[in-house]
Scaffold this active site. Structure first.
Site, PDB file in Angstrom:
ATOM      1  N   GLY A  27      35.621  36.237  39.864  1.00 50.00           N
ATOM      2  CA  GLY A  27      36.495  35.383  40.670  1.00 50.00           C
ATOM      3  C   GLY A  27      37.948  35.782  40.542  1.00 50.00           C
ATOM      4  O   GLY A  27      38.272  36.895  40.128  1.00 50.00           O
ATOM      5  N   GLY A  32      41.883  44.095  45.744  1.00 51.53           N
ATOM      6  CA  GLY A  32      40.990  45.116  45.171  1.00 51.53           C
ATOM      7  C   GLY A  32      39.531  44.672  45.256  1.00 51.53           C
ATOM      8  O   GLY A  32      38.650  45.447  45.662  1.00 51.53           O
ATOM      9  N   HIS A  33      39.251  43.413  44.885  1.00 53.76           N
ATOM     10  CA  HIS A  33      37.878  42.899  45.002  1.00 53.76           C
ATOM     11  C   HIS A  33      37.424  42.918  46.465  1.00 53.76           C
ATOM     12  O   HIS A  33      36.290  43.283  46.776  1.00 53.76           O
ATOM     13  CB  HIS A  33      37.807  41.437  44.545  1.00 53.76           C
ATOM     14  N   ASP A 147      37.950  49.685  36.317  1.00 57.00           N
ATOM     15  CA  ASP A 147      37.235  49.538  35.040  1.00 57.00           C
ATOM     16  C   ASP A 147      36.352  50.767  34.873  1.00 57.00           C
ATOM     17  O   ASP A 147      35.132  50.706  35.030  1.00 57.00           O
ATOM     18  CB  ASP A 147      36.425  48.244  35.043  1.00 57.00           C
ATOM     19  N   GLN A 150      33.572  50.822  32.248  1.00 58.01           N
ATOM     20  CA  GLN A 150      32.533  49.855  32.647  1.00 58.01           C
ATOM     21  C   GLN A 150      31.615  50.471  33.708  1.00 58.01           C
ATOM     22  O   GLN A 150      30.398  50.361  33.638  1.00 58.01           O
ATOM     23  CB  GLN A 150      33.185  48.577  33.192  1.00 58.01           C
ATOM     24  N   LEU A 181      45.921  46.713  40.940  1.00 61.31           N
ATOM     25  CA  LEU A 181      45.666  45.277  41.122  1.00 61.31           C
ATOM     26  C   LEU A 181      44.656  44.811  40.077  1.00 61.31           C
ATOM     27  O   LEU A 181      43.674  45.487  39.797  1.00 61.31           O
ATOM     28  CB  LEU A 181      45.128  44.996  42.528  1.00 61.31           C
ATOM     29  N   SER A 182      44.937  43.646  39.502  1.00 65.73           N
ATOM     30  CA  SER A 182      44.063  43.078  38.471  1.00 65.73           C
ATOM     31  C   SER A 182      44.293  41.579  38.421  1.00 65.73           C
ATOM     32  O   SER A 182      45.420  41.105  38.637  1.00 65.73           O
ATOM     33  CB  SER A 182      44.419  43.692  37.106  1.00 65.73           C
ATOM     34  N   SER A 183      43.236  40.845  38.112  1.00 62.04           N
ATOM     35  CA  SER A 183      43.390  39.390  37.980  1.00 62.04           C
ATOM     36  C   SER A 183      44.400  39.061  36.887  1.00 62.04           C
ATOM     37  O   SER A 183      45.104  38.062  36.962  1.00 62.04           O
ATOM     38  CB  SER A 183      42.055  38.746  37.642  1.00 62.04           C
TER      39      SER A 183
HETATM   40  O1  PAF Z   1      34.412  43.650  36.211  1.00 57.36           O
HETATM   41  C1  PAF Z   1      34.160  42.436  36.145  1.00 57.36           C
HETATM   42  O2  PAF Z   1      34.737  41.604  36.840  1.00 57.36           O
HETATM   43  C2  PAF Z   1      33.100  41.966  35.160  1.00 57.36           C
HETATM   44  O3  PAF Z   1      33.094  42.743  34.011  1.00 57.36           O
HETATM   45  C3  PAF Z   1      31.687  41.911  35.771  1.00 57.36           C
HETATM   46  C4  PAF Z   1      31.195  43.285  36.177  1.00 57.36           C
HETATM   47  C5  PAF Z   1      31.685  40.991  36.987  1.00 57.36           C
HETATM   48  C6  PAF Z   1      30.704  41.347  34.746  1.00 57.36           C
HETATM   49  O4  PAF Z   1      31.062  40.071  34.327  1.00 57.36           O
END
Ligand code: PAF
Length: 282
Positions: A27, A32-33, A147, A150, A181-183
């Site tokens: 959320g 970016g999202h 990320d 990740q 951009l990042s939360s």
């Molecule tokens: O990148 C993120 O926002 C989180 O690490 C993810 C992949 C939604 C997992 O909680």
């Protein structure tokens, strides 16, 4: 856009589709999202986005409780970006009992860089992503390249468990000055926001040095750390790594890897109370 909060309802709804595309998020969505959502949209016959702030990937002293939750704005933005299904389970729904079974990625992928400074982070991420994959059963999933580690860990998880999911990376979006951009940018004070761009500039300077033929990586990394420290940052790492496995390249590999576009610089540093991460492929 249909909002679904239970696994049972999600399964019933998705039974009518063959190729769900999926973007998992926590959320507090920014451009970016939404770019990941738009990237995912044409890849499936239904687009599912999840919003779930995953307690398992936060250390006790980290910002789980204060992580920005912006439900109304997120719903509006997702609807406008073409999301078909918003899956937003409660903690009780996703973790009805303490999550005893966990997905633990191998140390050589997950105990360095982010995993070194945030022990257990990737176990938390892999566990929730595996569980979300089990709920959504996507054919394709999109994760941000911001990320970087990740994304690599999730690709390997999908490969090792032979999950029938194509994992795509989505390019990092940046503010006009270059800040990724990042939360967590929301936490920055006005002064820190002005300073924050220095992280991406430090990575750009490292990338330029490598392109210019510098192979003394240790000195390059040390100088980058010192330069940020001198400006009042607390850097965790600024490193040059191989894109493939995020291991440190040997001096003799650097020239070849640079020619093959096989390198990436990655950084994590705290300015004020905010920890930022960024990376740049070379
Ligand atoms: O990148 C993120 O926002 C989180 O690490 C993810 C992949 C939604 C997992 O909680």
């Amino acid at each position: 856009m249909k909002i679904i909060t239970t696994i049972a309802e999600l399964r019933a709804h998705l039974a009518a589709f063959k190729r769900p595309a999926f973007v998992p998020t926590m959320g507090n969505l920014h451009a970016g999202h939404l770019a990941l959502v738009r990237q995912a949209k044409p890849l499936g016959d239904v687009l599912v986005v999840s919003i779930f702030v995953n307690r398992l990937q936060f250390l006790p002293h980290e910002d789980f409780d204060t992580y920005p939750r912006t439900w109304e704005a997120d719903c509006q933005a997702l609807e406008a970006a073409g999301c078909d299904v918003l899956f937003a389970p409660s903690e009780q729904e996703l973790y009805p009992e303490p999550q005893g079974f966990k997905v633990q990625p191998p140390a050589e992928l997950a105990d360095m860089l982010e995993g070194h400074f945030r022990p257990g982070f990737f176990t938390g991420v892999c566990t929730v992503v595996m569980k979300l994959f089990a709920c959504v059963q996507p054919r394709v999933a999109v994760f941000g390249q911001k990320d970087y580690q990740q994304l690599m860990v999730i690709r390997r998880m999908v490969q090792q468990f032979a999950l029938p999911i194509e994992v795509q990376g989505g390019a990092t979006l940046r503010a006009a000055d270059g800040l990724a951009l990042s939360s967590r940018n929301n936490y920055l004070s006005t002064t820190d926001r002005a300073e924050a761009v220095q992280l991406s500039q430090a990575l750009q300077a490292m990338a330029r040095a490598v392109r210019g033929g510098i192979v003394d990586v240790a000195t390059l990394e040390q100088q980058a750390m010192q330069a940020l420290t001198a400006r009042g940052w607390q850097p965790d790492y600024l490193v040059l790594r191989s894109r493939h496995d995020l291991q440190a390249p040997t001096a003799s590999d650097i020239t070849t890897l640079a020619q093959q576009q096989g390198l990436v610089v990655l950084g994590a540093a705290r300015i004020g109370h905010t920890r930022l991460i960024d990376n740049l492929e070379i």
